[in-house]
Design a protein around this motif. Structure first.
Motif, mmCIF file in Angstrom:
data_model
loop_
_atom_site.group_PDB
_atom_site.id
_atom_site.type_symbol
_atom_site.label_atom_id
_atom_site.label_comp_id
_atom_site.label_asym_id
_atom_site.label_seq_id
_atom_site.Cartn_x
_atom_site.Cartn_y
_atom_site.Cartn_z
ATOM 1 N N GLY A 247 55.791 -3.331 35.718
ATOM 2 C CA GLY A 247 55.022 -2.107 35.897
ATOM 3 C C GLY A 247 54.709 -1.376 34.601
ATOM 4 O O GLY A 247 53.851 -0.492 34.575
ATOM 5 N N GLU A 248 55.382 -1.750 33.509
ATOM 6 C CA GLU A 248 55.175 -1.093 32.223
ATOM 7 C C GLU A 248 54.370 -1.936 31.250
ATOM 8 O O GLU A 248 54.077 -1.482 30.137
ATOM 9 N N ILE A 249 54.004 -3.145 31.655
ATOM 10 C CA ILE A 249 53.334 -4.044 30.712
ATOM 11 C C ILE A 249 51.954 -3.523 30.312
ATOM 12 O O ILE A 249 51.566 -3.601 29.143
ATOM 13 N N LYS A 250 51.204 -2.974 31.246
ATOM 14 C CA LYS A 250 49.875 -2.456 30.902
ATOM 15 C C LYS A 250 49.983 -1.361 29.845
ATOM 16 O O LYS A 250 49.248 -1.382 28.836
ATOM 17 N N LYS A 251 50.891 -0.405 30.042
ATOM 18 C CA LYS A 251 51.070 0.680 29.069
ATOM 19 C C LYS A 251 51.505 0.127 27.719
ATOM 20 O O LYS A 251 51.052 0.598 26.666
ATOM 21 N N THR A 252 52.373 -0.880 27.757
ATOM 22 C CA THR A 252 52.872 -1.467 26.517
ATOM 23 C C THR A 252 51.756 -2.174 25.763
ATOM 24 O O THR A 252 51.630 -2.046 24.540
ATOM 25 N N LEU A 253 50.941 -2.941 26.482
ATOM 26 C CA LEU A 253 49.813 -3.628 25.844
ATOM 27 C C LEU A 253 48.849 -2.629 25.222
ATOM 28 O O LEU A 253 48.386 -2.819 24.086
ATOM 29 N N ALA A 254 48.542 -1.563 25.956
ATOM 30 C CA ALA A 254 47.629 -0.544 25.435
ATOM 31 C C ALA A 254 48.202 0.103 24.175
ATOM 32 O O ALA A 254 47.484 0.336 23.179
ATOM 33 N N ARG A 255 49.515 0.352 24.190
ATOM 34 C CA ARG A 255 50.159 0.968 23.026
ATOM 35 C C ARG A 255 50.103 0.038 21.817
ATOM 36 O O ARG A 255 49.821 0.459 20.690
ATOM 37 N N LEU A 256 50.333 -1.249 22.046
ATOM 38 C CA LEU A 256 50.293 -2.223 20.954
ATOM 39 C C LEU A 256 48.884 -2.374 20.385
ATOM 40 O O LEU A 256 48.689 -2.493 19.185
ATOM 41 N N ILE A 257 47.891 -2.382 21.265
ATOM 42 C CA ILE A 257 46.506 -2.486 20.802
ATOM 43 C C ILE A 257 46.145 -1.287 19.930
ATOM 44 O O ILE A 257 45.535 -1.432 18.858
ATOM 45 N N ARG A 258 46.565 -0.085 20.345
ATOM 46 C CA ARG A 258 46.298 1.101 19.526
ATOM 47 C C ARG A 258 47.011 0.984 18.175
ATOM 48 O O ARG A 258 46.466 1.379 17.138
ATOM 49 N N LEU A 259 48.228 0.448 18.195
ATOM 50 C CA LEU A 259 48.997 0.289 16.948
ATOM 51 C C LEU A 259 48.276 -0.677 16.010
ATOM 52 O O LEU A 259 48.143 -0.402 14.803
ATOM 53 N N PHE A 260 47.786 -1.796 16.533
ATOM 54 C CA PHE A 260 47.079 -2.760 15.689
ATOM 55 C C PHE A 260 45.768 -2.180 15.154
ATOM 56 O O PHE A 260 45.345 -2.498 14.043
ATOM 57 N N LYS A 261 45.126 -1.341 15.957
ATOM 58 C CA LYS A 261 43.883 -0.721 15.499
ATOM 59 C C LYS A 261 44.114 0.305 14.414
ATOM 60 O O LYS A 261 43.209 0.658 13.661
ATOM 61 N N GLY A 262 45.360 0.802 14.335
ATOM 62 C CA GLY A 262 45.706 1.755 13.291
ATOM 63 C C GLY A 262 45.219 3.151 13.581
ATOM 64 O O GLY A 262 44.998 3.947 12.673
#
Length: 262
Positions: A247-262
């Protein structure tokens, strides 16, 4: 899981769960956190923004190049898998949004011939990698597989090199690649594209190894630790970066994508 019309019995802790609660919890036991297997279509609903998934290569389907026959022909096995799953291969791929972020997304489905990797799986991952490069969007792959598809012989083994080289082109362009390990991920998939990612996420209790404990025990004639190959042991050994509840994977993926985007 076993069930009646209103309740589900957890396969792990044997507690009864209200069906509605179980489904709202993404088929995860609320008592012991046991994660049941789900289909690729169900996973799309969980991890992507509503109606954002645009599938590609949906008509690609394997053929029986070797006229392979064991207890039945490979052609018959393919027909049965298509009827059982309403899929044409062991993976669906396409473009999707995750919390508004465009991604190139691939999700394997173990119910299609054990998620085995044949020529079509390799081709779809190659095409998905091309999409990631063309649109400069993160590549995300959910793995669930018993390994290479023996009915395609050496052609299946060649997909290990094909998928890795395709994804390497993505990573050389500094485009993020995230691998999500679901139960089970073994064999040629665990030894190829699922383990070369920038970030490797696993669900709790996932079997993630090259050969399962039963095979290893039979080979070396010794017992294996109870947690052999499980995601928790892999986390301790540094082979996955994090364990995240479904249930937390979507939020985690979104957070990681934002981190990679800087």
């Amino acid at each position: 899981m076993t069930s009646n019309k209103k309740k589900i019995k957890c396969r792990s802790c044997n507690k009864d769960i209200e069906r509605e609660v179980y489904l709202l919890n993404h088929q995860v036991c609320p008592y012991c956190n046991d994660h049941s297997s789900i289909s690729c279509r169900e996973r799309v609903q969980i991890v992507t923004d509503e109606n954002s998934f645009i599938e590609q290569d949906s008509n690609l389907s394997s053929i029986d190049l070797l006229k392979f026959y064991d207890l039945k022909s490979y052609s018959d096995r393919l027909k049965e898998a298509r009827l059982k799953t309403s899929l044409n291969s062991a993976i669906i791929t396409g473009e999707a949004k995750i919390d508004g972020h465009k991604t190139a997304l691939g999700i394997m489905d173990f119910s299609f011939m054990g998620g085995s990797m044949g020529s079509v799986v390799g081709e779809k991952i190659k095409n998905l990698s091309d999409l990631s490069i063309e649109k400069n969007i993160p590549l995300i792959l959910f793995s669930s597989s018993g390994g290479a598809r023996m009915q395609e012989g050496i052609v299946s083994l060649m997909q290990m090199a094909k998928t890795v080289s395709s994804i390497r082109r993505v990573m050389e362009r500094k485009i993020p690649y995230i691998s999500v390990i679901t139960h089970p991920t073994t064999g040629g998939v665990s030894a190829s594209f699922s383990t070369i990612a920038d970030i490797i996420i696993a669900e709790p209790g996932v079997l993630f190894c090259f050969a399962g404990p039963r095979v290893v025990e039979q080979t070396i004639k010794e017992g294996m630790p109870e947690d052999f190959g499980l995601s928790e042991r892999n986390l301790k050994n540094g082979q996955v970066d994090m364990i995240i509840n479904r249930g937390e994977i979507k939020k985690t993926l979104a957070r990681l994508i934002r981190l990679f985007k800087g």
